[in-house]
Motif scaffolding. Structure first.
Motif, short mmCIF file in Angstrom:
data_model
loop_
_atom_site.label_atom_id
_atom_site.label_comp_id
_atom_site.label_asym_id
_atom_site.label_seq_id
_atom_site.Cartn_x
_atom_site.Cartn_y
_atom_site.Cartn_z
N LEU A 25 0.84 -1.21 0.00
CA LEU A 25 0.00 0.00 0.00
C LEU A 25 0.86 1.25 0.00
O LEU A 25 0.66 2.17 -0.81
CB LEU A 25 -0.90 -0.04 1.24
N TYR A 33 -1.58 -4.97 -3.46
CA TYR A 33 -2.41 -4.79 -2.25
C TYR A 33 -3.77 -5.45 -2.46
O TYR A 33 -4.24 -6.20 -1.59
CB TYR A 33 -2.58 -3.29 -1.97
N PHE A 43 -13.57 -3.41 0.83
CA PHE A 43 -12.62 -2.51 1.48
C PHE A 43 -13.25 -1.13 1.62
O PHE A 43 -13.61 -0.50 0.63
CB PHE A 43 -11.35 -2.45 0.63
N PHE A 65 -8.28 7.75 -4.72
CA PHE A 65 -7.92 8.43 -3.47
C PHE A 65 -6.56 9.12 -3.61
O PHE A 65 -6.37 10.25 -3.14
CB PHE A 65 -7.88 7.41 -2.32
N ARG A 76 3.48 8.10 2.52
CA ARG A 76 2.55 7.72 3.58
C ARG A 76 2.97 6.38 4.14
O ARG A 76 3.42 5.50 3.41
CB ARG A 76 1.12 7.63 3.01
O1 SDN Z 1 -5.59 0.16 3.98
C1 SDN Z 1 -5.69 0.73 5.19
C2 SDN Z 1 -5.98 2.11 5.31
C3 SDN Z 1 -6.14 2.93 4.14
O2 SDN Z 1 -6.00 2.45 3.02
C4 SDN Z 1 -6.45 4.33 4.31
C5 SDN Z 1 -6.64 5.23 3.26
O3 SDN Z 1 -7.00 6.52 3.47
C6 SDN Z 1 -6.41 4.93 1.84
C7 SDN Z 1 -5.52 -0.04 6.31
C8 SDN Z 1 -5.64 0.52 7.57
C9 SDN Z 1 -5.93 1.85 7.72
C10 SDN Z 1 -6.09 2.66 6.58
C11 SDN Z 1 -6.39 4.03 6.74
C12 SDN Z 1 -6.57 4.84 5.64
C13 SDN Z 1 -6.89 6.26 5.87
C14 SDN Z 1 -7.67 6.80 4.69
C15 SDN Z 1 -8.04 8.26 4.76
C16 SDN Z 1 -6.96 9.27 4.99
O4 SDN Z 1 -5.78 8.99 5.05
O5 SDN Z 1 -7.33 10.47 5.09
#
Ligand code: SDN
Length: 145
Positions: A25, A33, A43, A65, A76
């Motif tokens: 990710l 992923y 998801f 996103f 990130r």
């Molecule tokens: O895959 C995850 C995520 C995730 O993909 C998230 C994404 O944006 C894309 C596993 C566990 C936790 C997460 C948390 C996020 C946060 C989300 C929104 C953001 O970052 O503003």
């Protein structure tokens, strides 16, 4: 579920699944992923948004996103911790854990912290013996009421 001798082995397999999954990710390998989900996997990374369904749906959602970072290079990292695993009688696993997102920009030492999340996963040992997510639902702490 394969013949894992104890819950310790199950925890080890789940930890490895998460370590590999989150590094896919965070390095933008969204197809890989999505392959860590079952073919019919679901998801939802943000409450109130529709869940992405199937691997191609998950890839499309992650690409959508991440367009916000197209002209804003960031690294990130999703830090997973406090993994609570509860096996069901049929071998399916309910996992609940914390996830903290850190966002770092080039040349800026201090990352942006957040969101702080509670994640609920349903995990299965797939036909090939790999741990996969049947579903993932992410709640964000700042949205509590
Ligand atoms: O895959 C995850 C995520 C995730 O993909 C998230 C994404 O944006 C894309 C596993 C566990 C936790 C997460 C948390 C996020 C946060 C989300 C929104 C953001 O970052 O503003």
């Amino acid at each position: 579920m394969p013949a894992l001798s104890s819950m310790t082995d199950v925890h080890a397999a789940v930890n490895l699944h998460y370590a590999r999954q989150v590094q896919m990710l965070d390095s933008g390998r969204f197809e890989e992923y999505a392959d860590t989900f079952t073919a019919d996997g679901e998801f939802q990374h943000t409450p109130g948004q529709p869940a992405a369904r199937t691997r191609s749906g998950i890839v499309a959602e992650l690409k959508r996103f991440n367009t916000r970072f197209e002209n804003d290079p960031v690294q990130r990292r999703h830090w997973f911790n406090m993994i609570d695993l509860r096996p069901r009688a049929d071998g399916v696993l309910d996992a609940t854990f914390y996830a903290l997102v850190l966002t770092t920009r080039p040349g800026v030492k201090e990352p942006i912290v957040g969101p702080s999340c509670l994640v609920r996963d349903v995990l299965v040992f797939d036909n090939d013996g790999e741990v996969r997510n049947r579903s993932r639902q992410v709640d964000h702490d700042q949205l509590f009421s």
